[in-house]
Design an enzyme around this catalytic site. Structure first.
Site, PDB file in Angstrom:
ATOM      1  N   PHE A  36       0.805  -1.211   0.000  1.00 27.51           N
ATOM      2  CA  PHE A  36       0.000   0.000   0.000  1.00 27.51           C
ATOM      3  C   PHE A  36       0.843   1.267   0.000  1.00 27.51           C
ATOM      4  CE2 PHE A  36      -2.201  -3.482   1.934  1.00 27.51           C
ATOM      5  CZ  PHE A  36      -3.369  -3.515   1.198  1.00 27.51           C
TER       6      PHE A  36
ATOM      7  N   ASP B   3      -2.325 -10.538   2.423  1.00 27.54           N
ATOM      8  CA  ASP B   3      -1.039 -10.389   1.744  1.00 27.54           C
ATOM      9  C   ASP B   3       0.084 -10.836   2.673  1.00 27.54           C
ATOM     10  OD1 ASP B   3       0.675  -9.866  -0.307  1.00 27.54           O
ATOM     11  OD2 ASP B   3       0.710  -7.693  -0.032  1.00 27.54           O
TER      12      ASP B   3
END
Ligand SMILES: *[C@@H]1O[C@H](CO)[C@@H](O)[C@H](O)[C@H]1NC(C)=O
Ligand SMILES: *[C@@H]1O[C@H](CO)[C@@H](O)[C@H](O)[C@H]1NC(C)=O
Ligand SMILES: *[C@@H]1O[C@H](CO)[C@@H](O)[C@H](O)[C@H]1NC(C)=O
Ligand SMILES: *[C@@H]1O[C@H](CO)[C@@H](O)[C@H](O)[C@H]1NC(C)=O
Ligand SMILES: *[C@@H]1O[C@H](CO)[C@@H](O)[C@H](O)[C@H]1NC(C)=O
Ligand SMILES: *[C@@H]1O[C@H](CO)[C@@H](O)[C@H](O)[C@H]1NC(C)=O
Length: 834
Positions: A527, A641
């Site tokens: 991110f 993830d």
């Protein structure tokens, strides 16, 4: 899932020839009545059918080899063909559309799109989707876009507020009559969305609000968190869709709306079995609005319906006869209404809120996205006289109600907390106590109204609570104990560790990281980049600079951060605080001196520093951290993830999972940038997630399995450097394990003494975690037990593209060409998905 289908294909193609099955419909090759169109792996079949005794013919799709067959899609449901018509055909017409022609060559049904006529053809996919494609296999039309009464795995029902497009499932008229029945299953466009069954235009059943992982009005859904349902809503695009993935039993299953109005979730297990149904046949409370406005339905009580506290039946006569639909009305007018009607000059007591636990929240909520905690939600409601109730659900936010409160249910498990606004006189609590309660509420409001940033106050408020609340509680203690008032709820909140989040200003972060200098960059997360920093006071931090194009509003962002900050476990990285200024959104974490696991594991020099003992401790720590996320935390988060580079190591080499909760934040219901985006990393994604984008806790278990094998071997799953030509780490591990050479998987650099049985156990457990079918994989609590040796390990099932592991531990290698080819195909699909 496609993985399996490819595999099945190899074995099943041969049988197809002698039957009257065809695989494609074109202009020159129509489907005639004694033929069927089958999917490549013979899972689905399309053809003409005659419902029992109806004397009519329809074209439909059904599961091929599963009897009794269930028709999952019908083309001409309102235009049947006569029973005696022997020469109807399904054909691709001159305009490229797929058409159903009766014996007189009249068009009974058509795909009716702007088609490209050249090489237009229809095929049936293994997911049960009839697809009309052009010469380059581009899809021009698909039956998944025109559902009838059945939802298949991977299929989506969508709504779009901007285009007005609404997909619904509409029931058959009767068990043997596919024409349109009166029951409709679909979603609403509110935020948060709800699922509904309507009977004609009146609501018949309601799912309750979607909280990003489940419908909170379905009590049974809370135990099966993310068990394969998904509902995504994009506010920007005005769209949402619901889909499901039947992880329990591969993909043989469906959801449908019956001609009697029940939603049934049916799955194949040597026969069709219904394992969920709504409205539940035994529970009248499930039927929408059974107890009328302001009534509460409680299936476990002898009198099914009662009025909310402070309300009484509109008609005692009807009520006593068991006709509850008229509902209830308020006994004492709300104080705010009296004040509003002005004539009263003496100060009136404030209204209070009555708390009800384990509730199915009423229909027609207004969602206040800008409000980020319960107290604010309460004071908003108290400050607006038309607000009759509120509820603050952590995973949704603040909801308020202003109209009739309908379809309320009391559950015996699960459910949410609902606060009903009452005139103080209706609570039955001595006046003095009431006064204290209202005073405290007033003081909170005044403080809030003082113009100080609510966010800056949050820590201070934590202290305020600790000081003031106990005194308040004491007075309530003397009062009514049957149902608690809001003060008690405050105590509850007080007991949870109020997160002590710091708000950093951008300048201090810029200073600490030397203007996000690349020499301070620690890594690149999913991110955004992460920078090391040193604050003025000497404290070291890791600052994650989130990619700003998430489209998430500041309020939602802060809300999520608050939630994430509640996740505290010694195997999770600690969040210190955050910074939002302008476009910048930065998360500030504790700094882990030993960086991340990959810096050791995949470095030829460093890896020798990881002894087996350390590796085993890391595996155990990660497992415990993950278990906490899945089961024990207040939020139940799916990481999505998990990978070696997301495991950070502190000074004592304790593992700390990072990036948790972010997937949720970026992919949550509220704002979804790209509905097709699959968060995750190649090599760690489970087949069902990579292929369908459908995730569950078991997708994390898969990633954890890959991680374990990587930690044992110091090899990357995605690289085949050290593994010989055609193998990835999983197939290599499987091969070694089959051959009884499991220990060969171990990193040679591990020099210290180790327990072979411990290593073998870890390898076997790793293989269990990466099994193709999510249902076969253990959950994290089982993993933790097995790791500690407190539980036996079942035999893992062979992964799809690997060697046959015979019982004699002999290895038969299938055509290497085929294996190689298949791996390639998967890889391409995954890249697409990302
Ligand atoms: C199917 O129908 C076609 C023509 O309608 C006919 O020629 C053929 O023999 C039939 N096949 C079978 C197996 O009934
Ligand atoms: C078909 O209908 C007959 C009578 O209406 C009934 O006895 C029979 O069980 C039905 N068969 C199926 C498969 O539904
Ligand atoms: C559905 O609505 C119809 C017509 O309004 C009514 O006759 C029927 O009883 C309803 N069905 C159920 C299950 O409520
Ligand atoms: C999976 O299927 C079996 C048999 O159909 C059932 O007993 C079990 O409860 C199902 N598990 C889940 C999680 O739905
Ligand atoms: C139930 O009560 C409502 C009014 O409250 C009335 O309209 C309805 O006819 C009643 N139903 C029955 C079955 O008595
Ligand atoms: C009070 O609540 C009603 C209904 O939710 C809303 O329409 C109205 O705008 C609110 N008033 C204020 C001043 O916020």
């Amino acid at each position: 899932m496609r993985v399996h289908l490819c595999f099945l294909l190899v074995f099943s193609l041969f049988q197809a020839i002698q039957s009257s099955a065809i695989y494609i419909i074109t202009a020159s090759r129509p489907l005639v009545q004694n033929q069927t169109l089958v999917s490549p792996s013979q899972i689905f079949e399309l053809g003409f059918f005659r419902p029992n005794g109806s004397g009519k013919q329809y074209v439909g799709i059904w599961y091929k080899n599963m009897t009794p067959s269930k028709v999952v899609w019908v083309a001409n449901r309102d235009k049947p063909i006569g029973d005696t018509d022997q020469s109807a055909t399904l054909i691709v017409g001159g305009d490229g559309n797929l058409k159903l022609l009766d014996g007189q060559q009249n068009t009974v049904w058509s795909t009716n799109v702007m088609a490209k006529p050249k090489y237009s053809a229809a095929v049936l996919s293994d997911f049960g989707n009839l697809v009309l494609q052009d010469g380059s296999a581009n899809e021009m039309w698909q039956s998944f876009d025109e559902p009838t009464d059945t939802l298949l795995p991977t299929m989506k029902i969508r709504v779009n507020v901007k285009t007005g497009m609404k997909q619904h499932l509409i029931s058959w008229k009767g068990e043997d009559d596919p024409s349109f029945g009166s029951f409709v299953l679909g979603g609403t466009l509110e935020t948060p969305p709800q699922g509904f069954v309507w009977n004609g235009s009146s609501p018949y059943w309601r799912s309750g609000q979607w909280d990003k992982s489940k419908f909170i009005g379905i009590a049974t859904m809370s135990g099966t968190y993310l068990s394969g349902y998904d509902l995504l809503q994009s506010i920007d695009q005005g769209t949402s869709y619901f889909s499901f993935y039947n992880y329990n039993n591969s993909f043989f299953g469906y959801i449908f709306i019956s001609s009697e109005g029940s939603i049934k979730f049916v799955s194949w297990n040597n026969g069709w079995s219904t394992y969920w149904e709504a409205p539940a046949p035994t529970n009248h409370c499930d039927v929408y609005g059974t107890c009328g406005p302001f009534g509460v339905c409680d299936a476990s009580s002898s009198t099914m319906c009662r009025c909310l506290k402070g309300f009484k039946p509109r008609s005692d006569q009807d009520w006593n006869r068991g006709n509850w639909t008229g509902g209830c009305h308020r006994e004492t007018e709300l104080n705010c209404q009296i004040t509003a009607s002005a004539a009263v000059s003496t100060p009136v007591e404030k209204d209070v809120f009555w708390q009800m636990k384990q509730m199915k929240l009423p229909d027609s909520a207004d969602y206040l996205s800008s409000i980020a905690d319960e107290e604010e939600c309460q004071s908003w409601c108290l400050g607006n006289c038309s607000c009759l109730a509120f509820s603050y659900v952590d995973t949704i936010g603040c909801m308020v109600w202003s109209g009739d409160l309908t379809d309320i249910q009391k559950f015996s498990t699960a459910g949410e907390v609902l606060f009903i606004r009452l005139a103080a006189a209706d609570t039955g609590i001595p006046t003095q106590t009431k006064l204290i309660i209202s005073l405290s509420t007033i003081s909170v409001i005044t403080l809030f109204g003082a113009g100080i940033s609510v966010w800056g106050l949050s820590r201070w408020r934590g202290k305020f609570r600790k000081m003031k609340i106990p005194r308040l509680l004491k007075s309530v203690d003397t009062a009514n104990k049957s149902e608690e008032l809001i003060a008690a709820r405050k105590e509850q909140m007080n007991q949870e560790d109020a997160p002590e989040l710091l708000v950093y200003d951008l300048d201090s972060i810029i200073l600490a990281t030397d203007k996000f200098n690349t020499k301070n960059k620690l890594g690149q997360g999913g991110f955004g980049p992460v920078y090391k920093g040193k604050l003025n006071d000497g404290k070291e931090i890791a600052a994650k600079r989130l990619s700003s194009h998430s489209g998430q509003g500041i309020a939602e962002f802060k809300n999520e951060i608050l939630l994430i900050s509640k996740l505290q476990h010694r195997n999770l990285v600690r969040l210190f605080g955050y910074c939002t200024e302008g476009e910048e959104k930065i998360l500030v974490y504790e700094y882990s001196p030993n960086k991340s696991l990959d810096a050791f594991l995949f470095d030829s020099k460093e890896k020798a520093k990881l002894s087996w003992g350390t590796r085993f401790r890391i595996i155990q720590g990660v497992a415990r951290g993950l278990l906490y996320l899945h089961r024990d935390s207040c939020l139940r988060v799916i990481h999505r993830d998990l990978k070696v580079s997301n495991i950070l190591l502190d000074e004592k080499m304790n593992p700390k999972i990072s990036d948790f909760g972010l997937a949720r934040m970026f992919e949550g219901t509220q704002v979804l940038v790209n509905t097709h985006k699959v968060v995750g990393t190649l090599g760690y994604m489970s087949p069902e997630y990579a292929m369908g984008g459908i995730f569950s806790e078991k997708s994390d278990v898969y990633s954890f399995g890959v991680l374990m094998l990587e930690i044992i071997s110091s090899k990357k799953n995605t690289s085949s450097d050290h593994l010989g030509q055609h193998l990835n780490l999983l197939t290599y591990a499987w091969q070694l394990w089959c051959e009884g050479r499991g220990l060969d998987l171990m990193d040679e650099a591990i020099a210290d003494a180790f327990s072979p049985s411990e290593v073998i156990r870890c390898i076997e457990l790793g293989l269990l975690c990466v099994q193709d079918y999510a249902a076969d994989r253990p959950n994290m609590s089982a993993v933790v037990l097995m790791l500690s040796g407190q539980s036996d390990l079942p035999q893992p099932k062979q992964p799809t593209f690997t060697f046959q592991c015979s019982t004699t531990h002999k290895v038969q290698i299938q055509s290497k060409e085929e294996t190689f080819l298949s791996r390639n195909t998967i890889t391409i699909t995954m890249v697409e998905g990302r």
